[in-house]
Design a protein around this motif. Structure first.
Motif, PDB file in Angstrom:
ATOM      1  N   LYS A  52       1.105  -1.174  -0.074  1.00 41.59           N
ATOM      2  CA  LYS A  52       0.136   0.191   0.121  1.00 41.59           C
ATOM      3  C   LYS A  52       0.881   1.067   0.053  1.00 41.59           C
ATOM      4  CE  LYS A  52      -3.937   2.289   2.222  1.00 41.59           C
ATOM      5  NZ  LYS A  52      -4.964   2.095   3.400  1.00 41.59           N
ATOM      6  N   ARG A 101      -4.361   2.107 -15.145  1.00 43.61           N
ATOM      7  CA  ARG A 101      -5.439   2.088 -14.340  1.00 43.61           C
ATOM      8  C   ARG A 101      -5.821   0.816 -14.025  1.00 43.61           C
ATOM      9  NH1 ARG A 101      -9.753   5.141 -17.596  1.00 43.61           N
ATOM     10  NH2 ARG A 101      -8.858   3.952 -19.433  1.00 43.61           N
ATOM     11  N   PRO A 102      -5.601   0.503 -12.707  1.00 45.44           N
ATOM     12  CA  PRO A 102      -5.037   1.109 -11.471  1.00 45.44           C
ATOM     13  C   PRO A 102      -3.552   1.243 -11.732  1.00 45.44           C
ATOM     14  CG  PRO A 102      -5.548  -1.083 -10.658  1.00 45.44           C
ATOM     15  CD  PRO A 102      -6.198  -0.835 -12.098  1.00 45.44           C
ATOM     16  N   VAL A 132      -0.491   0.099 -10.865  1.00 50.09           N
ATOM     17  CA  VAL A 132       0.326  -0.897  -9.901  1.00 50.09           C
ATOM     18  C   VAL A 132       0.973  -1.532 -10.786  1.00 50.09           C
ATOM     19  CG1 VAL A 132      -1.811  -1.214  -8.513  1.00 50.09           C
ATOM     20  CG2 VAL A 132      -1.821  -2.476 -10.667  1.00 50.09           C
ATOM     21  N   THR A 154      -4.766  -8.596  -9.351  1.00 51.05           N
ATOM     22  CA  THR A 154      -5.638  -7.374  -8.952  1.00 51.05           C
ATOM     23  C   THR A 154      -7.265  -8.030  -8.968  1.00 51.05           C
ATOM     24  OG1 THR A 154      -6.095  -5.150  -9.442  1.00 51.05           O
ATOM     25  CG2 THR A 154      -5.710  -6.513 -11.009  1.00 51.05           C
ATOM     26  N   ALA A 180     -10.896  -6.647  -9.061  1.00 55.55           N
ATOM     27  CA  ALA A 180     -11.863  -5.490  -9.381  1.00 55.55           C
ATOM     28  C   ALA A 180     -13.175  -5.734  -9.745  1.00 55.55           C
ATOM     29  CB  ALA A 180     -11.033  -4.851 -10.562  1.00 55.55           C
ATOM     30  N   THR A 228     -13.021   0.939  -0.267  1.00 52.52           N
ATOM     31  CA  THR A 228     -11.341   0.764  -0.755  1.00 52.52           C
ATOM     32  C   THR A 228     -11.009   2.184  -1.472  1.00 52.52           C
ATOM     33  OG1 THR A 228     -11.850  -1.583  -0.812  1.00 52.52           O
ATOM     34  CG2 THR A 228      -9.827  -0.390  -1.888  1.00 52.52           C
ATOM     35  N   HIS A 286      -7.833   3.377  -1.749  1.00 56.03           N
ATOM     36  CA  HIS A 286      -6.575   3.262  -2.579  1.00 56.03           C
ATOM     37  C   HIS A 286      -6.120   1.620  -2.814  1.00 56.03           C
ATOM     38  CE1 HIS A 286      -5.703   7.074  -0.777  1.00 56.03           C
ATOM     39  NE2 HIS A 286      -6.357   6.848   0.368  1.00 56.03           N
ATOM     40  N   SER A 287      -5.548   1.370  -3.820  1.00 59.24           N
ATOM     41  CA  SER A 287      -5.141   0.051  -4.119  1.00 59.24           C
ATOM     42  C   SER A 287      -3.965  -0.449  -3.094  1.00 59.24           C
ATOM     43  CB  SER A 287      -4.350   0.052  -5.430  1.00 59.24           C
ATOM     44  OG  SER A 287      -5.165   0.536  -6.431  1.00 59.24           O
ATOM     45  N   THR A 308      -9.119  -2.970  -5.456  1.00 59.44           N
ATOM     46  CA  THR A 308      -8.820  -1.722  -6.012  1.00 59.44           C
ATOM     47  C   THR A 308     -10.190  -1.222  -5.763  1.00 59.44           C
ATOM     48  OG1 THR A 308      -9.425  -2.689  -8.223  1.00 59.44           O
ATOM     49  CG2 THR A 308      -6.918  -2.270  -7.741  1.00 59.44           C
TER      50      THR A 308
END
Length: 292
Positions: free
Chosen positions: A7, A70-71, A73, A162, A164, A200, A202-203, A217
């Motif tokens: 994070k 996007r996101p 990461v 991830t 999502a 949520t 923030h990723s 995410t």
């Protein structure tokens, strides 16, 4: 000492080091001078400056396998996209937009339809046919009834994925179930990075097994495909790619031209009508985007 950024917020990066715990780190000024920003998912080398308080500095960012826009990461092996099978009904146009984004960034996707206990077998078969014929793995789960959660765990194992999906589809409930059998320090990590809130913002990465991480995410309600020209949109549809060489005309839009390999495949039932209809809608959307 090596770890993974799980994070990042307000200039602080929380680095998980296997068997050592979580360290709150700052990035060296050299990164700012080089205009390099550490990303959630980065594997890094840190220097511990206070072991008791678990504080350190990020000394080096190890090479990235990939980097998403996007996101924002890095080092993602897979995307798990979660939609509800019902309540709300799945917005397949929104799902296709997400799939295109991942396809254009070369990230494999597994699709999970949660709340599958609310739909009949025919509905499941229809959704499976649309997306499995496009080359995607499709899972049906019920977080409420804790059904098929192990299937998700099997797909995620050994990867950094991830997770999502839109709000209200059971994404948080599913993620919480995946943490039920996690390594012991996950609870402490969750407390330190304020996991467990309903929203949520923030990723953040959550370890669920020793070599398995999921990235939560923020939920999305809309996605605009801005990094793609309309002429390249077909490349975001893996099931289109093998038929595009059969198009007679270079630069075929696959909409109005004759002798189009993709439209022929559609007519033969090799391509889903739903996917093709969304392609046409997105093509028109990109076509009408004003260029500044």
């Amino acid at each position: 000492m090596q770890g993974k950024i799980i994070k990042g917020i307000a200039g602080f990066y929380y680095v998980h080091v296997a068997e050592a715990g979580l360290y709150e780190c700052k990035a060296k000024g050299a990164f700012r001078k080089a205009k390099i920003k550490p990303l959630v998912g980065d594997n890094v080398e840190i220097q511990v400056i206070d072991e008791d308080k678990k504080k350190g500095n990020i000394e080096k960012i190890l090479p990235r396998r990939n980097q998403l826009i996007r996101p924002a990461v890095s080092n993602i092996d897979m995307a798990l996209v979660i939609f509800a099978a019902a309540k709300p009904d799945p917005n397949l146009n929104l799902l296709d937009r997400f799939l295109i984004m991942m396809e254009l960034q070369n990230v494999p996707v597994t699709i999970c339809f949660n709340k599958s206990d609310l739909v009949d077998e025919q509905t499941k078969n229809n959704l499976s046919q649309i997306y499995e014929s496009a080359g995607y793995k499709v899972l049906f789960t019920s977080a409420k009834k804790e059904e098929n959660i192990e299937q998700i765990r099997d797909v995620l194992r050994g990867k950094t994925s991830t997770v999502a999906g839109p709000s209200g589809v059971g994404k948080s409930s599913t993620i919480n179930l995946l943490q039920d059998h996690t390594i012991m320090e996950t609870g402490a990590i969750s407390e330190k990075i304020e996991r467990g809130k309903n929203t949520t913002r923030h990723s953040q990465i959550i370890p669920i097994e020793e070599d398995t991480y999921i990235m939560d995410t923020p939920g999305f309600s809309s996605i605009y495909i801005t990094e793609c020209e309309k002429e390249d949109l077909w490349k975001g549809y893996p099931e289109f790619v093998k038929y595009e060489p059969h198009c007679k005309f270079n630069g075929c839009s696959h909409i109005s031209e004759p002798n189009c390999g993709i439209k022929d495949a559609l007519a033969e039932g090799k391509i889903s009508q739903s996917r093709y209809d969304n392609y046409k809608l997105l093509y028109e959307e990109l076509k009408n985007v004003r260029k500044y």
